[in-house]
Design a protein around this motif. Structure first.
Motif, PDB file in Angstrom:
ATOM      1  N   GLY A  77       5.509  -4.520  12.570  1.00  0.00           N
ATOM      2  CA  GLY A  77       6.215  -3.449  11.885  1.00  0.00           C
ATOM      3  C   GLY A  77       6.563  -3.723  10.432  1.00  0.00           C
ATOM      4  O   GLY A  77       7.361  -2.991   9.835  1.00  0.00           O
ATOM      5  N   ALA A  78       6.006  -4.781   9.863  1.00  0.00           N
ATOM      6  CA  ALA A  78       6.263  -5.071   8.441  1.00  0.00           C
ATOM      7  C   ALA A  78       5.766  -3.908   7.599  1.00  0.00           C
ATOM      8  O   ALA A  78       4.781  -3.253   7.945  1.00  0.00           O
ATOM      9  CB  ALA A  78       5.571  -6.367   8.037  1.00  0.00           C
ATOM     10  N   PRO A  79       6.460  -3.636   6.464  1.00  0.00           N
ATOM     11  CA  PRO A  79       6.023  -2.522   5.626  1.00  0.00           C
ATOM     12  C   PRO A  79       4.639  -2.789   5.040  1.00  0.00           C
ATOM     13  O   PRO A  79       4.297  -3.908   4.708  1.00  0.00           O
ATOM     14  CB  PRO A  79       7.083  -2.438   4.538  1.00  0.00           C
ATOM     15  N   LEU A  80       3.896  -1.768   4.889  1.00  0.00           N
ATOM     16  CA  LEU A  80       2.525  -1.869   4.410  1.00  0.00           C
ATOM     17  C   LEU A  80       2.411  -1.149   3.068  1.00  0.00           C
ATOM     18  O   LEU A  80       2.754   0.023   2.953  1.00  0.00           O
ATOM     19  CB  LEU A  80       1.603  -1.212   5.444  1.00  0.00           C
ATOM     20  N   PRO A  81       1.944  -1.842   2.019  1.00  0.00           N
ATOM     21  CA  PRO A  81       1.765  -1.156   0.734  1.00  0.00           C
ATOM     22  C   PRO A  81       0.636  -0.132   0.838  1.00  0.00           C
ATOM     23  O   PRO A  81      -0.266  -0.263   1.656  1.00  0.00           O
ATOM     24  CB  PRO A  81       1.408  -2.275  -0.227  1.00  0.00           C
ATOM     25  N   THR A  82       0.699   0.843  -0.029  1.00  0.00           N
ATOM     26  CA  THR A  82      -0.358   1.851  -0.071  1.00  0.00           C
ATOM     27  C   THR A  82      -0.808   2.046  -1.498  1.00  0.00           C
ATOM     28  O   THR A  82      -0.105   1.678  -2.451  1.00  0.00           O
ATOM     29  CB  THR A  82       0.142   3.202   0.471  1.00  0.00           C
ATOM     30  N   ALA A  83      -1.967   2.615  -1.655  1.00  0.00           N
ATOM     31  CA  ALA A  83      -2.482   2.897  -2.988  1.00  0.00           C
ATOM     32  C   ALA A  83      -1.586   3.900  -3.711  1.00  0.00           C
ATOM     33  O   ALA A  83      -1.520   3.905  -4.936  1.00  0.00           O
ATOM     34  CB  ALA A  83      -3.903   3.420  -2.901  1.00  0.00           C
ATOM     35  N   ALA A  84      -0.860   4.716  -2.959  1.00  0.00           N
ATOM     36  CA  ALA A  84       0.027   5.705  -3.581  1.00  0.00           C
ATOM     37  C   ALA A  84       1.150   5.040  -4.360  1.00  0.00           C
ATOM     38  O   ALA A  84       1.699   5.623  -5.300  1.00  0.00           O
ATOM     39  CB  ALA A  84       0.602   6.636  -2.520  1.00  0.00           C
ATOM     40  N   SER A  85       1.488   3.796  -4.006  1.00  0.00           N
ATOM     41  CA  SER A  85       2.566   3.099  -4.705  1.00  0.00           C
ATOM     42  C   SER A  85       2.104   2.508  -6.034  1.00  0.00           C
ATOM     43  O   SER A  85       2.912   2.014  -6.808  1.00  0.00           O
ATOM     44  CB  SER A  85       3.146   1.999  -3.817  1.00  0.00           C
ATOM     45  N   LEU A  86       0.832   2.555  -6.304  1.00  0.00           N
ATOM     46  CA  LEU A  86       0.291   2.003  -7.556  1.00  0.00           C
ATOM     47  C   LEU A  86       0.447   3.001  -8.697  1.00  0.00           C
ATOM     48  O   LEU A  86       0.685   4.185  -8.485  1.00  0.00           O
ATOM     49  CB  LEU A  86      -1.192   1.663  -7.378  1.00  0.00           C
ATOM     50  N   ALA A  87       0.271   2.498  -9.908  1.00  0.00           N
ATOM     51  CA  ALA A  87       0.295   3.366 -11.083  1.00  0.00           C
ATOM     52  C   ALA A  87      -0.836   4.385 -10.955  1.00  0.00           C
ATOM     53  O   ALA A  87      -1.806   4.165 -10.239  1.00  0.00           O
ATOM     54  CB  ALA A  87       0.105   2.525 -12.341  1.00  0.00           C
ATOM     55  N   PRO A  88      -0.719   5.504 -11.658  1.00  0.00           N
ATOM     56  CA  PRO A  88      -1.816   6.483 -11.619  1.00  0.00           C
ATOM     57  C   PRO A  88      -3.137   5.822 -12.006  1.00  0.00           C
ATOM     58  O   PRO A  88      -3.180   4.910 -12.816  1.00  0.00           O
ATOM     59  CB  PRO A  88      -1.399   7.529 -12.648  1.00  0.00           C
ATOM     60  N   ALA A  89      -4.222   6.290 -11.410  1.00  0.00           N
ATOM     61  CA  ALA A  89      -5.540   5.708 -11.673  1.00  0.00           C
ATOM     62  C   ALA A  89      -6.153   6.224 -12.972  1.00  0.00           C
ATOM     63  O   ALA A  89      -7.339   6.087 -13.197  1.00  0.00           O
ATOM     64  CB  ALA A  89      -6.472   5.998 -10.506  1.00  0.00           C
TER      65      ALA A  89
END
Length: 184
Positions: A77-89
């Protein structure tokens, strides 16, 4: 990538794959990087360019298509990073334009460098021709020096000196006796 993601999922992890290294930028960046690294006068520019990339483009360099992925596996259940958390592409305004300016400057530099190389090749040919001429002149001087030495010190040299002196004395005697013009 799919095999690695499947492996972690099979082990009970939640998996996220985050891409980075936009292929459209990558090709141009690699070409410029290799060119600047290959050309010693450009290495200082390369260092500044990489700083510029890291400060202005790296954070937005995850827009598709990408050439690498970071695969993150989260267990229990550890939090998982997502691409949405990154700066705009999308690159910051003006950043890609500045990168393109450098690319065009490198092309212009390369044209000048090729012209310099062509001129150097022509100068090398001129130097080779002049060196060959100089070698020919050195041989001529050596031959003349040897001939002079032979004339001055060879077996007939004494005979010639004696003849010249006898002739000189003979002319003086003739002039003294009035037996001819002073030049005969």
């Amino acid at each position: 990538r799919a095999d690695v993601e499947s492996f972690f999922q099979g082990a009970g992890a939640a998996v996220s794959s985050i891409g980075h290294g936009n292929l459209e930028r990558w090709l141009g960046l690699m070409c410029m990087s290799l060119y600047m690294d290959y050309t010693p006068p450009l290495r200082g520019i390369a260092a500044r360019f990489f700083r510029f990339y890291n400060q202005n483009l790296y954070a937005s360099d995850h827009g598709a298509p990408v050439y690498r992925h970071a695969i993150v596996a989260a267990f229990a259940g550890a939090p998982l990073p997502t691409a949405a958390s990154l700066a705009p592409a999308v690159a910051p305004p003006g950043a890609v334009a500045r990168m393109n300016e450098l690319a065009f400057e490198l092309v212009a530099f390369n044209r000048v460098l090729e012209e310099i190389r062509r001129e150097n090749d022509e100068q090398k040919k001129v130097i080779a021709d002049l060196s060959a001429d100089l070698d020919g002149h050195r041989k001529t001087v050596a031959n003349l020096t040897n001939e002079r030495h032979e004339l001055l010190h060879g077996p007939d040299a004494l005979r010639r000196v004696v003849r010249a002196r006898v002739r000189s004395h003979w002319l003086r005697i003739k002039r003294a006796l009035g037996l001819g013009s002073p030049t005969t």
